[in-house]
Write an enzyme that holds these catalytic residues in place. Sequence first.
Site, PDB file in Angstrom:
ATOM      1  N   SER A 164       0.736  -1.204  -0.185  1.00 41.73           N
ATOM      2  CA  SER A 164      -0.056   0.050  -0.213  1.00 41.73           C
ATOM      3  C   SER A 164       0.886   1.391   0.084  1.00 41.73           C
ATOM      4  O   SER A 164       2.060   1.091   0.533  1.00 41.73           O
ATOM      5  CB  SER A 164      -0.929   0.168   1.189  1.00 41.73           C
ATOM      6  OG  SER A 164      -1.356   1.303   1.422  1.00 41.73           O
ATOM      7  N   TYR A 193      -2.707  -0.587  10.204  1.00 46.93           N
ATOM      8  CA  TYR A 193      -2.741  -0.919   8.880  1.00 46.93           C
ATOM      9  C   TYR A 193      -1.181  -0.633   8.297  1.00 46.93           C
ATOM     10  O   TYR A 193      -0.865  -1.357   7.578  1.00 46.93           O
ATOM     11  CB  TYR A 193      -3.940   0.093   8.307  1.00 46.93           C
ATOM     12  CG  TYR A 193      -3.800  -0.331   6.619  1.00 46.93           C
ATOM     13  CD1 TYR A 193      -4.661  -1.466   6.180  1.00 46.93           C
ATOM     14  CD2 TYR A 193      -3.527   0.577   5.505  1.00 46.93           C
ATOM     15  CE1 TYR A 193      -4.862  -1.912   5.173  1.00 46.93           C
ATOM     16  CE2 TYR A 193      -3.750   0.087   4.463  1.00 46.93           C
ATOM     17  CZ  TYR A 193      -4.194  -1.181   4.016  1.00 46.93           C
ATOM     18  OH  TYR A 193      -4.280  -1.386   2.568  1.00 46.93           O
TER      19      TYR A 193
END
Length: 256
Positions: free
Chosen positions: A140, A153
């Site tokens: 990501s 995350y």
Amino acid sequence: MNTQKVAIVTGGGSGIGYAISKALAAAGNKVMIVDLSLESAQKAVEEIQSAGGEAEAHALNVAEHKQVISVFDQIAETHGRIDILVNNAGIGSVGTIEETSEEELDKVYQVNVKGVYNCAFAAVPHMKKLPSSVMVNMASIASSVGIPDRLAYSMSKGAVLTMTYSIAKDYVSDGLRCNCVAPGRVHTPLVDAYLEKNYPDNKDEMFETLSKTQPIGRMGQPDEIAALVKYLCSDEATFITGTNFPIDGGFVTINN
Ligand code: NAD
């Protein structure tokens, strides 16, 4: 004639994973869709089959070490090989360090970090047997830049990036290529669920705000991520290993 390759896509029943499964099947690979939700995996398989592709659904929680080994061994035994692993399954998490409970951190770790470890652990012994094989991990933008309110995350996606480098290094002489892709915001059910949960009264407004955080002015589409993953898994990408590919509408490099 080339031997048909066997590809495993985790979280292949929804969003980016579903788009990757379709793209890999359209490229002629036999796609094993593994997902927590057997129902969505089966639905994806039906759609791939109706388009003329080959796919199979497997219920699997990537966080379960023994279950992952058992399913991957069974796939290798049935189909004789594992050529491609796409570690896509992942969950989101919102919050600063003060807002992230120990339970939340553990939950994110179990899926996003240990899930990738489990699948790589189970697949690599089979992949090594082939002269060439390829793993693509779903990182990501949060792997390499600070994103607000994403402590757990970001921690997990940083680990995906560095596991990618480590696996690429350790297995380069076994013909195993390992890369990761780092999307910016992509419009998938994960994003819709986030908006529904956190902004039930102003979803549309937030959708616009999130879209504009990409310099290109919109979110990505799952098919755009799938096209890059398909390329990395193909024989056109045989000189690429140990690399992180941002695919983020300019977020990381031209955001200002
Ligand atoms: P999604 O929620 O639409 O799909 C995720 C899929 O993974 C679902 O089918 C779900 O059932 C499955 N899954 C979840 N936990 C699982 C588990 N424990 N075992 C097996 N399967 C499991 O999500 P998405 O947006 O398509 O995201 C896919 C990946 O891309 C994730 O790793 C996510 O972190 C990453 N990513 C997404 C975005 C985005 O903006 N959507 C951006 C960057 C990275």
